[in-house]
Design a protein around this motif. Structure first.
Motif: not given
Ligand code: PHE
Length: 463
Positions: A269-275
């Motif tokens: 979730t973190f990676l997806d939102t960051l990108v």
């Protein structure tokens, strides 16, 4: 838990937690982040209109949806997948045999099929732009990307051909099986993508006027919030995190029993939102810096803004190649997960061979993709419910099917599975489990339901 005779002896698994995180992040990070999120922000943000008010409210509601709905649903899907070790239909059937719940899995498989058909069209754009970047024609002038994009989407044969190429590419990956191939590829591509996106960020944001993108993205103006904006934001959260249709159930079914579900879900979730956020800042940063007008409704932003900025930089031609290579791979790791959901259903539940499943499903995806490919040209004026086929399919999947699928998944995880089952599987501190349970029991289903009912009742108007 009922063990079924059809369980394949060795379904394979990720080599470790990192394998799952990278593959699931590969599924999550895709056109949803690089292309659709900036376009949705633009659509709900009014850039360049008479009264620009910014996308802050949309972004904030999106982030809220990610935390209170997306993350709990992601955990729920991994639980369902790992506990059953099955494709989405088989998973519900294994956990609650003979019930109607398998239809939630079936809705997921159908959605994956429809989603892939139009997603493949945009994925084809990325592959075509990759080719164009190699020939150098994208960076000849700042407007080159815009012109090429307009010509390309206006050509029906080109749209069909590049969609077909991308479906073939996806099929080529999926036909080789999922275990080693996907994991090995995504473990290289995802870090590469992250480096590239951040590098772009540092390169773009210091430029004149580019920092207006911060205010545009993060300054919330709630006076423009409508039910359709909220639905867009929530639907986008499901879409971007690959939730509500069983992709995460399928990938979760290959997760090792010892790996921590919460850590995995939070990382993805973190990676997806960051990108999504960083990519949007880059794209809006370029638009503000170059004072670019975006074509039509903003769907071309990615394809026009990036070439425009690279055309002004030394070595830009090489960089644009790297960029579209990564976008193409980001799209590919997502289409692979979509195709795998449908294919795994036919293998596990219908007893097809992988090869037959891949060939038949891909052919069907191609045929179903044609109306979407035509939506930018010959069928551009053919509207169903006021939308082109492309827009309609996207609207149906992202705004309805994924949230409804997600809603049913939260109900299943919160109300049907026992706390013993979920505690066992999530295996974390009690308060964290209790908080998750509270979210999937009450918060997530109520939020999703309210938004859907709000839309049906026409609160705040629709599109
Ligand atoms: N999450 C993907 C993206 O952002 C799209 C996707 C949706 C993939 C649902 C799989 C399942 O591009």
């Amino acid at each position: 838990m009922a063990k079924r005779a059809t369980t394949p002896p060795a379904r394979g698994s990720w080599a470790g937690k990192m394998g799952f995180i990278m593959a699931a992040a590969g599924s999550a990070v895709g056109l949803g982040n690089l292309w659709k999120f900036p376009w949705m922000a633009y659509k709900n943000g009014g850039y360049g209109e008479a009264e620009p008010y910014g996308a802050g409210a949309f972004v904030l509601i999106y982030l809220l949806s990610v935390v209170v709905v997306g993350l709990p649903v992601m955990i729920a899907e991994i639980v369902i997948g790992r506990r059953s070790g099955k494709d989405p239909v088989g998973a519900f059937e294994a956990l609650r045999p003979g019930s109607l719940w398998k239809w939630v899995g079936a809705l997921g498989v159908l959605t994956g099929f429809l989603l892939l058909s139009y997603y493949g069209v945009v994925a084809g754009w990325t592959a075509f732009f990759l080719l164009k970047s190699v020939t150098g024609s994208l960076t000849v002038t700042p407007d080159a990307g815009k012109e090429i994009f307009a010509q390309f989407t206006a050509s029906a044969p080109m749209q069909v051909a590049w969609m077909a190429i991308f479906v073939l590419l996806t099929a080529a990956v999926v036909i080789g099986g999922i275990s080693k191939g996907i994991e090995r590829v995504t473990k290289i591509l995802m870090p590469g993508l992250l480096i590239m996106v951040f590098w772009l960020f540092f390169m773009v944001m210091g430029r004149e006027n580019a920092s207006s993108a911060y205010a545009y993205m993060f300054y919330p103006d709630f006076s423009h919030v409508t039910a359709s904006l909220v639905l867009d934001a929530m639907g986008q959260a499901f879409f971007s995190l690959s939730l509500g249709m069983g992709a995460v159930i399928t990938y979760g079914s290959y997760l090792g029993k010892k790996d921590r579900i919460v850590t995995c879900a939070v990382s993805v979730t973190f990676l997806d939102t960051l990108v999504a956020l960083v990519a949007s800042l880059v794209i809006f940063g370029v638009l503000f810096h170059l004072n670019l007008q975006t074509p039509g409704d903003g769907q071309g932003n990615l394809f026009t803004a990036i070439p425009a900025i690279f055309s002004q930089l030394e070595g830009g031609t090489t960089l644009v190649i790297v960029f579209f290579l990564l976008v193409t791979f980001a799209a590919l790791t997502s289409t692979v997960s979509l195709l795998e959901v449908v294919v795994s259903y036919f293998i596990d539940e219908r007893g097809w061979s992988r090869k037959a499943a891949v060939v038949k499903v891909s052919a069907a995806v191609f045929l179903l993709g044609i109306p979407s490919a035509f939506s930018f040209n010959v069928l551009g004026d053919t509207k169903v419910f006021g939308m082109t086929f492309f827009a309609l399919f996207d609207y149906l999947c992202a705004n309805w099917s994924l949230p409804i699928g997600g809603l049913l998944i939260t109900i299943f995880a919160g109300w049907i599975l026992t706390s013993k089952e979920t505690e066992d599987e999530i295996n974390t501190h009690r308060p964290i489990h209790a908080f998750w349970k509270f979210c999937v029991r009450y918060i997530a289903p109520i939020v999703v339901l309210l938004v859907l009912v709000g839309i049906i009742a026409g609160v705040g108007g629709s599109e």
